[in-house]
Scaffold this motif. Structure first.
Motif, mmCIF file in Angstrom:
data_model
loop_
_atom_site.group_PDB
_atom_site.id
_atom_site.type_symbol
_atom_site.label_atom_id
_atom_site.label_comp_id
_atom_site.label_asym_id
_atom_site.label_seq_id
_atom_site.Cartn_x
_atom_site.Cartn_y
_atom_site.Cartn_z
ATOM 1 N N GLN C 262 81.244 10.082 -51.581
ATOM 2 C CA GLN C 262 81.721 11.137 -52.418
ATOM 3 C C GLN C 262 82.515 10.548 -53.749
ATOM 4 O OE1 GLN C 262 78.779 12.790 -51.624
ATOM 5 N NE2 GLN C 262 79.836 14.602 -51.991
ATOM 6 N N GLN C 263 83.599 9.509 -53.484
ATOM 7 C CA GLN C 263 84.268 9.181 -54.264
ATOM 8 C C GLN C 263 83.422 8.370 -55.609
ATOM 9 O OE1 GLN C 263 86.781 6.365 -52.284
ATOM 10 N NE2 GLN C 263 87.962 5.739 -54.447
ATOM 11 N N VAL C 264 82.381 7.660 -55.036
ATOM 12 C CA VAL C 264 81.687 7.132 -56.118
ATOM 13 C C VAL C 264 81.152 8.286 -57.298
ATOM 14 C CG1 VAL C 264 79.332 5.979 -56.726
ATOM 15 C CG2 VAL C 264 81.150 5.052 -54.763
ATOM 16 N N LEU C 265 80.837 9.199 -56.610
ATOM 17 C CA LEU C 265 80.416 10.332 -57.639
ATOM 18 C C LEU C 265 81.303 11.027 -58.495
ATOM 19 C CD1 LEU C 265 78.016 12.484 -55.266
ATOM 20 C CD2 LEU C 265 77.432 10.545 -56.861
ATOM 21 N N GLU C 266 82.442 11.238 -57.839
ATOM 22 C CA GLU C 266 83.687 11.832 -58.604
ATOM 23 C C GLU C 266 84.049 10.914 -59.699
ATOM 24 O OE1 GLU C 266 86.698 13.477 -56.258
ATOM 25 O OE2 GLU C 266 88.102 13.897 -57.928
ATOM 26 N N GLN C 267 84.040 9.354 -59.358
ATOM 27 C CA GLN C 267 84.658 8.505 -60.180
ATOM 28 C C GLN C 267 83.749 8.503 -61.513
ATOM 29 O OE1 GLN C 267 84.663 5.467 -57.692
ATOM 30 N NE2 GLN C 267 87.172 5.621 -57.445
ATOM 31 N N ASN C 268 82.234 8.831 -61.249
ATOM 32 C CA ASN C 268 81.241 8.317 -62.308
ATOM 33 C C ASN C 268 81.119 9.747 -63.069
ATOM 34 O OD1 ASN C 268 80.106 5.578 -62.406
ATOM 35 N ND2 ASN C 268 80.067 5.882 -60.422
ATOM 36 N N LEU C 269 81.075 10.757 -62.323
ATOM 37 C CA LEU C 269 81.103 12.062 -63.025
ATOM 38 C C LEU C 269 82.277 12.890 -63.691
ATOM 39 C CD1 LEU C 269 78.695 13.445 -60.647
ATOM 40 C CD2 LEU C 269 77.978 12.695 -62.640
ATOM 41 N N GLY C 270 83.439 12.333 -63.164
ATOM 42 C CA GLY C 270 84.780 12.924 -63.837
ATOM 43 C C GLY C 270 85.170 14.050 -63.034
ATOM 44 N N HIS C 271 84.549 14.508 -62.025
ATOM 45 C CA HIS C 271 84.962 15.744 -61.313
ATOM 46 C C HIS C 271 84.273 15.568 -59.932
ATOM 47 C CE1 HIS C 271 80.915 17.719 -61.809
ATOM 48 N NE2 HIS C 271 80.830 17.153 -62.889
ATOM 49 N N PRO C 272 85.019 16.142 -58.974
ATOM 50 C CA PRO C 272 84.633 16.503 -57.446
ATOM 51 C C PRO C 272 83.315 17.166 -57.540
ATOM 52 C CG PRO C 272 86.853 17.683 -57.799
ATOM 53 C CD PRO C 272 86.315 17.189 -59.300
ATOM 54 N N VAL C 273 82.539 16.806 -56.782
ATOM 55 C CA VAL C 273 81.283 17.214 -56.607
ATOM 56 C C VAL C 273 80.763 17.762 -55.223
ATOM 57 C CG1 VAL C 273 78.685 16.698 -56.796
ATOM 58 C CG2 VAL C 273 80.198 15.519 -58.222
ATOM 59 N N ASP C 274 80.322 19.125 -55.174
ATOM 60 C CA ASP C 274 79.747 19.764 -54.079
ATOM 61 C C ASP C 274 78.665 18.815 -53.411
ATOM 62 O OD1 ASP C 274 80.294 21.885 -52.716
ATOM 63 O OD2 ASP C 274 79.234 23.341 -53.969
#
Lengths: 373, 373, 373, 373
Positions: C262-274
């Protein structure tokens, strides 16, 4: 033929609102009969109560008006934007027949429900109570569930031994109504309540409407069995928004649902099957759900093969017409004096009462035969 | 009970090789009966010829030895690496009974095939001819197809009016054999050949084994119908490697296959359905195939929903056990004197002969009843 | 250029066996360089150690011979049936250099590992230790992890404060070796070990090879970001067989893996993701894994859209060539005197050490530049 | 900074209507900037024309009012039900600036378009013509396309040598406007028109907006290349409703689109790739599209693996914000005196003009750099 009352537990929820608004739209000729099983030619000779004979009422714990709920469902893409206007009068008529859900449990709550049902039933031929409220956590076993005598004694002693869904079933039978549980909650599935239904000569059906993953499993698992293909693992992930998603994200509530999902496989395949089922709450999905299933199976000489499925459905649109079907069928069962569990309604449920077949084709045949006998 | 001869058209192909090797492996106790429909308890009372009673022979246009073909199938991941060794003797025994396919058509070719079948049939109770060769392009209509008299006249006149698959069917009936077409080719489906089968008192079955996309359609389309869900479009893409992929990449050959795929939908849903079916040749897939289906359907109040499927299967592993099932069932039909099309074998086919049901559940019931009558 | 030793922790596992056998096959010209990042033209000028310069050894807790393990991998469809024969001599040469993993922890175990590494390193230019053993549960924090001084004191006091993966990292640095953690375990990621690596002038890299779902996330999440599409939920289910599946079915071990996904998503999207990530153990999948991802995103004017992915891969085939790449790259880092975390190797990892970019394209550019500088 | 005119070819289509309504909604603070690439922080320093500086006009062959079109898009689930009301005044303002598309071709039509553009441009700083009309069939080669001199001669001779999209490009340059082709049609991609653009000092961009399958291919193909994984076949099926589906169901029109889809793979992978692309017209999908891609690839030691993707998107919602981005970027290009093809806008297109990179990450970097230089 007279009127049939449909008393909805969770009457302001998405499924109930869709059912009430949809019935009105179909009566007014504004919507096709798509999704209504009993509107098909196979049921033409069944002499079921007509859509125009259904009168809606119910309990809910919230008090948002039905008209408001219908507007929310338009915004959510569940109801067409053109629908609520023309059926506003029908929604308001149902609104006037809604009652607040009783607080607490025990005799006092039961008496309230019985009184509400009795008042609702005035001038109606029969009343069918349908539970479409949120899923309860599994019910802890209690000695009072084992027989009607034990249950009555516990209730008389002021004990609060029934979960809400079972309390409604009890009150329904006491008020002379049929009962349908469209959720995985306990409902009428306690020996004491089965006894009461038989004693009062009333039908009940359930449990847990089959509207997505399990519906597919009930047609696909028999295919693997008939082709002698060996299912090695059947895994599933369900993404749900809406109220049911939030409820089932709770592992307690989910466990009863998951058990019935894997049970359908075992019943159809003849052996337990490896694989987990996940239910994830994804709020942004709203009233929509997505199920992904992965089936790993073995064919001739041990060759490994797979089937994957993705089902993307709107929960209320899938459930609401079945609620209308069940109200009409259970109305007929009341009229015909059917007492106890109606196994022939297994076509609609993940975990059917009674002792019917497990594959969808046989369940459909059983239903059609029952309706037309 | 005596021996049943199984004469395979395309006897060196993947399906045939897998069937011969697999039958030997099961007889030797080296493989489970997975994938064999008639090995299930439902068929225990059917008195079918045993796997040990099957004797294999056949025609092919190529001459790669079966042992070599089996090695190729190991490299392709179709047969287990441990299999060919222990069944080498069986493959060589079948090898000795293979004959080159006749060149050309007409009476000369027919006489060659009849002679080969007659020689093969010595000492066997019955012979069943099973076509598992590559799919032919659709057959151009010809007046000689309309009646046996017209056909005989044309053949006597030296005309070459039958495609290869139909020539084999003609020869089979003349040689006193049952006939099964596992491909979408013409086979016995000409009025003249139907007449011949009835006159000679021989059974035939077909057409086009149902081993993937159409199998799924035959269980899922009934589900949509029973739930009164309105299928708006059913689209499909099939990726095939192997010989059949190359053949079906030809639009001519594919058209007969596609027609039967969409027909299964129409028969089960009761109306024609929008949507195309593609067959793509993807050589790197080898003996494997992938089918993706996308179903767009409409539920209550017009809500649009979708189902997607991906089926990843090994064609030979799916088809070979059904070839064994059909050989045994048709052997029984020969023994019982069944003449003409056997509609009860529709469970196995995309485009069944005769007038049977179209949904898989009813097809299975019909087959089981036929076998156990 | 001299020889590079590759010391594998988990040397008899599927990944290690595939790496050793594959390197031998490529050296012998029996296999293409498919899957080897550093064999591409972009790395032609990097002066990396050649495949022929790699010498394999390692520790394991089991003692099944490598030749036996290779046979298992053939049966599982991971290695081609033709491979083990020609590389048997190489497998036996590696076999002779394997050592049993030390029992217990603390100084005694460390000394054993240091001794094994030192013996192995005789005559080699550099040694790289690569952890490809099973995933550990997350490591409980301990004050001794905070600094090298505290760690040495605890070890001197006979305390057993390091999980196995960290113990190997400690021993690697003490023995003058580079260290790579291909698993989500602790490895060198403790302040005390980072201090030791810098002090001893040795490079380390990790953590957790990116070979499926996370690889896709690292290319697809940047696409959503660049297109200003708002990801509302990103859900994933992973079906794993094999040893890693069994280990990760344990919620403790899975939690560290899920966090990095999930961290890879947050790092790339700039916000935490559900969205949740599930890891299910499906033994029948063997060495194969299937990942399904469902992305719900919002576009212009709030329109909801979805992307679904299914990745079906062979874990060992995906991981083994990267192990060879990392061994060669870390060998070069040793040669060049790089000390501490090598952020430029982030291309290979789910949760990279150091402070590099998070999208795959930038990670590739960083790696290429590092190799060619 | 002054006003930028955005002249839409196909101004009453779904993409154009969504772009005009969406720009108004964002200006009024009624909608977020989701989907607008140039609204991201990376473009904060680019000094692009503001959303409030855009003035919309255009040509169309139909005359349904924009307000009516917006209502249709609400019913189709493309625009939120709450949107059209508040932006009605903006739609009517644009409506007043729409002109009927000229009949026929040649000089007369060109003069009409030039006159319309000139009148529209009064009081505006620059005008950008954007083609969002239906896809044309591929354009037959003609000697007059080879140079501006040859083209002018043919036009002077009364010949009708330009397809509609190219006629608009010609007229745009003659009227001093920039030109963007968002479709796979010819547009400005003829040597004669390139010459004209350079001569008149005007920028052009295109071709064919990348909003689904090809967008994914432009991020995933580089991943396979960077990981040295060998793509054996990349197959795709696109299900499209709406006007574009009907147009592309025509094999002629589809062929130009398919060519650019496979070209993206070849450019990123460095070799041609097996696999077909299908475009099916599924009317019931309305403005929605579904793309399924199946990638068969080979990893280490030849192991076969697969990736499957399903993209479900709303075409207008994906395209409209990019049209606004391109209008603003091309407005800046006009202001800055950029002449000829703008290769740096390749991020937006399947088949970009000029000589830019092919992977999405590099295309994004090139765009960002161009905007901020």
């Amino acid at each position: 033929m007279g009127k049939i009352g449909v008393w909805l537990i969770g009457a302001r929820g998405s499924v109930a609102t869709t059912a009430i608004a949809g019935a009105a739209a179909m009566r007014a000729g504004l919507a096709a009969r798509t999704g209504c099983v009993t509107e098909q030619p196979d049921f033409a000779g069944a002499e079921l109560p007509g859509l125009g004979d259904l009168v809606f009422g119910g309990h809910d714990v919230v008090d948002t008006p039905l008209v408001k709920r219908a507007e929310h469902l338009v915004a959510a893409g569940v109801l067409p934007a053109t629908l609520p206007g023309p059926v506003a009068a029908d929604l308001e008529a149902a609104e006037a027949r809604l009652r607040p859900a009783p607080d607490g449990g025990g005799r006092a709550a039961i008496d309230r429900v019985v009184a509400d049902l009795t008042a609702f039933g005035e001038g109606l031929d029969h009343v069918v109570v349908v539970n479409v409220s949120s899923t309860e956590p599994p019910c802890a076993p209690h000695p009072a569930h084992a027989s009607l005598t034990a249950l009555e004694a516990a209730l008389d002693a002021g004990e609060d031994v029934l979960p809400a869904s079972a309390l409604y079933a009890y009150a329904a039978f006491r008020a002379g109504c049929g009962f349908v549980d469209f959720t995985p909650s306990t409902g009428a599935r306690l020996p004491a309540l089965d006894e009461l239904a038989r004693e009062t000569g009333l039908p009940y059906a359930g449990r847990d409407g089959k509207t997505g993953e399990t519906l597919l499993r009930a047609v696909l698992a028999p295919m693997f069995a008939q082709r002698a293909l060996n299912v090695l693992a059947w895994s599933g992930t369900n993404l749900l928004g809406g109220g049911d998603g939030a409820t089932l994200a709770d592992p307690g509530a989910a466990s009863s649902k998951n058990a019935s999902k894997q049970q359908v496989l075992e019943q159809n395949l003849g052996h337990p099957v490896d694989g987990e089922v996940h239910i994830d709450y994804v709020p942004a999905l709203g009233d929509w759900k997505t199920a992904w299933d992965h089936v790993l199976f073995e064919g001739f000489l041990g060759t490994r093969m797979t089937l994957q499925l993705t089902w993307q459905g709107c929960d209320s649109a899938l459930a609401a017409p079945l609620v209308l079907d069940l109200a009409r069928l259970t109305g007929k069962a009341c009229r015909d004096g059917v007492a106890g569990p109606v196994a022939e309604f297994g076509f609609f449920f993940k975990d059917p009462v009674g002792d019917g077949p497990h594959d969808l084709a046989s369940q459909y045949a059983a239903l059609r035969e029952w309706a037309n006998r």
